[in-house]
Design an enzyme around this catalytic site. Sequence first.
Site, mmCIF file in Angstrom:
data_model
loop_
_atom_site.group_PDB
_atom_site.id
_atom_site.type_symbol
_atom_site.label_atom_id
_atom_site.label_comp_id
_atom_site.label_asym_id
_atom_site.label_seq_id
_atom_site.Cartn_x
_atom_site.Cartn_y
_atom_site.Cartn_z
ATOM 1 N N GLY A 12 5.710 -22.278 20.947
ATOM 2 C CA GLY A 12 5.994 -22.552 22.356
ATOM 3 C C GLY A 12 7.426 -22.259 22.737
ATOM 4 N N SER A 14 8.687 -19.541 24.376
ATOM 5 C CA SER A 14 8.937 -18.569 25.441
ATOM 6 C C SER A 14 9.649 -19.185 26.639
ATOM 7 C CB SER A 14 7.622 -17.927 25.896
ATOM 8 O OG SER A 14 6.710 -18.897 26.353
ATOM 9 N N ARG A 15 9.715 -20.508 26.675
ATOM 10 C CA ARG A 15 10.387 -21.182 27.807
ATOM 11 C C ARG A 15 10.752 -22.606 27.396
ATOM 12 N NH1 ARG A 15 4.870 -20.998 29.028
ATOM 13 N NH2 ARG A 15 5.201 -18.984 30.031
ATOM 14 N N ILE A 17 12.032 -26.225 26.252
ATOM 15 C CA ILE A 17 12.744 -26.793 25.111
ATOM 16 C C ILE A 17 12.718 -25.849 23.913
ATOM 17 C CG2 ILE A 17 12.626 -28.634 23.386
ATOM 18 C CD1 ILE A 17 11.760 -30.515 25.694
ATOM 19 N N GLY A 18 11.561 -25.246 23.636
ATOM 20 C CA GLY A 18 11.471 -24.338 22.504
ATOM 21 C C GLY A 18 12.432 -23.173 22.622
ATOM 22 N N LYS A 37 1.958 -18.015 23.437
ATOM 23 C CA LYS A 37 0.843 -17.273 24.033
ATOM 24 C C LYS A 37 1.286 -16.270 25.093
ATOM 25 C CE LYS A 37 -1.567 -20.813 25.404
ATOM 26 N NZ LYS A 37 -2.680 -21.579 26.022
ATOM 27 N N ASP A 69 -1.771 -18.242 19.638
ATOM 28 C CA ASP A 69 -2.391 -19.453 20.147
ATOM 29 C C ASP A 69 -2.646 -20.327 18.925
ATOM 30 O OD1 ASP A 69 -4.141 -21.445 21.034
ATOM 31 O OD2 ASP A 69 -5.100 -20.114 22.501
ATOM 32 N N TYR A 163 -3.327 -38.806 25.922
ATOM 33 C CA TYR A 163 -2.051 -38.129 25.671
ATOM 34 C C TYR A 163 -1.199 -38.906 24.675
ATOM 35 C CZ TYR A 163 2.560 -36.074 26.401
ATOM 36 O OH TYR A 163 3.781 -35.481 26.204
#
Length: 272
Positions: A12, A14-15, A17-18, A37, A69, A163
């Site tokens: 994850g 691509s944007r 926090i990661g 993804k 994914d 969650y």
Amino acid sequence: MSFKNKTVLITGASRGIGKAIGLRLAAEGANIVIASKSVEENPKLGGTIFSAAAEMEAAGGKALAVQCDIRFEDQIQQVVDKTKETFGGLDILINNASAINLSNTETVDPKRYDLMYDINVRGTFMVSRACIPLLKKGTNAHILTLSPPINMDMKWFANHLAYTISKYNMSMIALGLAAELKKYAIAANALWPRTTIATAAVQNLLGGEALMKMSRTPDIIADAAYYILSKPSAICTGNTFIDEEVLAKEGITDLGKYSVTPGGQLYTDLFV
């Protein structure tokens, strides 16, 4: 602890926090593997694995973008294989990919429930599992999972049970791996923010622009991760860290630069 030529796999990335963690470590000369993804930009989310890779290389590191994914083991293994092929090994895994849905038990959609468990729980477990053989050969090897301390106050279960237990499962995986992998000197820890973080999830799913203004930037998590991953892996393991506390131990107590609204009110994150 130098990150020069260390290899870091981030799910994850691509944007949000990661990506922020990737940029922070790339600036130290690390190789960043972006396992996400997004190959086409979603206007509501922004960023792809390719745009993130370009930014990380501009920051001073090397980057490998692999579409993945984490619900599917074959895609996970492809990332691990390409990581080994490109960089020769792996030193750090960041389990950042996560799905959120704050519905109560009666209204949670079964598909949303399954998505959270496939990504948050199963995905975190399977990515960790696939990376262990490379981490055993890594230098000062760490696994860092973005999940909260396990707070048994019932207020965290009352409104969004599905969650909550998915995120606590991620933390249990981190703690369990710490015990299991200690004999290999592979550290496993969890990290969570004290306040909400200005990401697409906050903007689109939680509180819109108002909550964004009461949040901190992802840079605070990136800096906290940097300090955790700098620690000796044989010693710094089995913790559920809060970002503020990590920085305080490094003598960093003025956190004003991380606020989206300088001097503004901050909103405390879930589970804290």
